[in-house]
Design an enzyme around this catalytic site. Sequence first.
Site, PDB file in Angstrom:
ATOM      1  N   ASP A   9       9.477  -3.105  18.466  1.00  0.00           N
ATOM      2  CA  ASP A   9      10.477  -4.082  18.018  1.00  0.00           C
ATOM      3  C   ASP A   9      11.196  -3.518  16.796  1.00  0.00           C
ATOM      4  OD1 ASP A   9      10.660  -7.576  18.071  1.00  0.00           O
ATOM      5  OD2 ASP A   9      11.624  -6.377  16.516  1.00  0.00           O
ATOM      6  N   GLU A 105      13.570  -5.489  21.492  1.00  0.00           N
ATOM      7  CA  GLU A 105      12.135  -5.288  21.698  1.00  0.00           C
ATOM      8  C   GLU A 105      11.845  -4.961  23.149  1.00  0.00           C
ATOM      9  OE1 GLU A 105       9.575  -8.827  21.697  1.00  0.00           O
ATOM     10  OE2 GLU A 105      11.354  -9.972  21.156  1.00  0.00           O
TER      11      GLU A 105
HETATM   12  P1  TTP Z   1      14.044 -10.372  15.869  1.00  0.00           P
HETATM   13  O1  TTP Z   1      13.398  -9.125  16.394  1.00  0.00           O
HETATM   14  O2  TTP Z   1      13.300 -11.653  16.040  1.00  0.00           O
HETATM   15  O3  TTP Z   1      14.330 -10.247  14.314  1.00  0.00           O
HETATM   16  P2  TTP Z   1      14.821  -8.996  13.486  1.00  0.00           P
HETATM   17  O4  TTP Z   1      14.912  -7.767  14.320  1.00  0.00           O
HETATM   18  O5  TTP Z   1      16.066  -9.369  12.732  1.00  0.00           O
HETATM   19  O6  TTP Z   1      13.683  -8.860  12.406  1.00  0.00           O
HETATM   20  P3  TTP Z   1      12.172  -8.339  12.615  1.00  0.00           P
HETATM   21  O7  TTP Z   1      12.012  -7.978  14.056  1.00  0.00           O
HETATM   22  O8  TTP Z   1      12.055  -7.168  11.691  1.00  0.00           O
HETATM   23  O9  TTP Z   1      11.322  -9.484  12.203  1.00  0.00           O
HETATM   24  O10 TTP Z   1      15.452 -10.554  16.539  1.00  0.00           O
HETATM   25  C1  TTP Z   1      16.296  -9.456  16.850  1.00  0.00           C
HETATM   26  C2  TTP Z   1      17.738  -9.812  16.569  1.00  0.00           C
HETATM   27  O11 TTP Z   1      18.100 -10.953  17.339  1.00  0.00           O
HETATM   28  C3  TTP Z   1      18.022 -10.167  15.142  1.00  0.00           C
HETATM   29  O12 TTP Z   1      18.310  -9.033  14.335  1.00  0.00           O
HETATM   30  C4  TTP Z   1      19.201 -11.089  15.269  1.00  0.00           C
HETATM   31  C5  TTP Z   1      19.032 -11.750  16.602  1.00  0.00           C
HETATM   32  N1  TTP Z   1      18.519 -13.112  16.406  1.00  0.00           N
HETATM   33  C6  TTP Z   1      19.428 -14.168  16.357  1.00  0.00           C
HETATM   34  O13 TTP Z   1      20.619 -13.964  16.533  1.00  0.00           O
HETATM   35  N2  TTP Z   1      18.946 -15.431  16.112  1.00  0.00           N
HETATM   36  C7  TTP Z   1      17.621 -15.692  15.911  1.00  0.00           C
HETATM   37  O14 TTP Z   1      17.229 -16.860  15.685  1.00  0.00           O
HETATM   38  C8  TTP Z   1      16.692 -14.601  15.966  1.00  0.00           C
HETATM   39  C9  TTP Z   1      15.207 -14.842  15.738  1.00  0.00           C
HETATM   40  C10 TTP Z   1      17.186 -13.347  16.211  1.00  0.00           C
HETATM   41 MG    MG Z   2      13.282  -7.191  15.575  1.00  0.00          MG
END
Ligand code: TTP
Ligand code: MG
Length: 407
Positions: A9, A105
């Site tokens: 991820d 991911e």
């Molecule tokens: P995530 O993998 O959940 O979050 P992240 O990559 O920003 O942070 P980390 O994995 O390090 O905890 O989500 C991937 C992308 O999806 C995120 O960068 C932006 C998008 N996203 C949204 O647009 N809205 C949301 O509510 C979430 C959780 C993610």
């Molecule tokens: Mg992420």
Amino acid sequence: MARCIMHIDLDAFFVAVEQVENPELKGKPVVVGGRPDRRGVVAAASYEARAFGLHAGMSLVSASRLCPQTIFIEGSFPKYRQASQEFMAILANFSPYLEPMGLDEAYLDVTGFGSIYGSIHLMALAIKKRVKDKLGLCASVGIANGKIVAKVASDLSKPDGLIEVAPGNERAFFTPLPIAKLPGIGRKTERVLKGLGINTIGKLSTVPPRILRGYFGVFGEILYRYASGVDERRVEPPPPKAKSISRETTFAEDTGNKSQLKATLRYLSEQVGSHLRQQDRGTRCVTLKLRYADFATITRRQTLRQGSNTDQVIFEAGAGLLEKALAQERRPVRLIGIGVSNLTELGMQLDMLDTSAHRLEQLNKTIDHIRKKYGFAAIQTGQTLLLKNIFPSGDNGYTLDTLSLSR
Ligand code: TTP
Ligand code: MG
């Protein structure tokens, strides 16, 4: 041989892509999602911003209040989609058993791959390095004998982490973790479990499954298995995506009734639209199909100026084609169908203003949500209500005289 599953991820994905493009943003509290003077929520927050309590889903206004020095970025979805495709291509080079989950991911089945790289640990480091070198992005990796433990491991290792849970250690790894760390446990389930005095995954794994079933139904048993670190789900590469989607139906009696034809077309358009949205795709080309009583079949197509996946746009294009076809040919119709092709990947558009197109998309999302919960027939447009007198209906919508086909 025990399975070996990797969950990879990307860290703060949207923000990290922006930081690659503009290195001045590195090391600072950054949020992607829009400006704080606009309504909206945080899509991604840098780890520096998270230190102030900012997180995805929080309103932009609250984010700016909590950390006024945050740099807010509108974001551009096509850019993230491009980065996502490159990321997945890198992973596919390491193992063909790849299951992408969303944009940033994926699960990789790497059973038996250790000998190629020296060990699975070294393989994970090689993946992290390749992603960093090629894309400038940090990936966190979890390794375990099943998906659920691998996912929790990668999550726990963030940022820029790597956790390998040795076979047999799944339970020990899970035991001290708070229940909220287990994927699938949302706020509501967490509240119920905490009310029962179950605060850790370890405790959850000691509750008899029949009790969990009593509270949560089938999901309760899944919860129990997951909490015990047992997850047999396979890594499934996604099926190839269809090039076109269509729905058609034959009338019990041939008809020239324009209202009936339009109502049916509207209903079929809604089914096509719903299917498109499920795949997060749009169309640039709508095709109407008519078959007359003598089996003569015509197709008429219209190219859309802009990609869309809303029921309204699909129907309006189809209805326009129908009007023209009926003006030319007044024979009764035996079969009517609507199809979409020239499909595009849509994804969410962060930079969309409150335009009518945006409002339509929101409306369609709400309709999909209601239908998923209560069945296709739960919500209807005025136009399709006419079909009540023609087709029998059930939870999944009308039973058309011939099954709607998809290709
Ligand atoms: P995530 O993998 O959940 O979050 P992240 O990559 O920003 O942070 P980390 O994995 O390090 O905890 O989500 C991937 C992308 O999806 C995120 O960068 C932006 C998008 N996203 C949204 O647009 N809205 C949301 O509510 C979430 C959780 C993610
Ligand atoms: Mg992420």
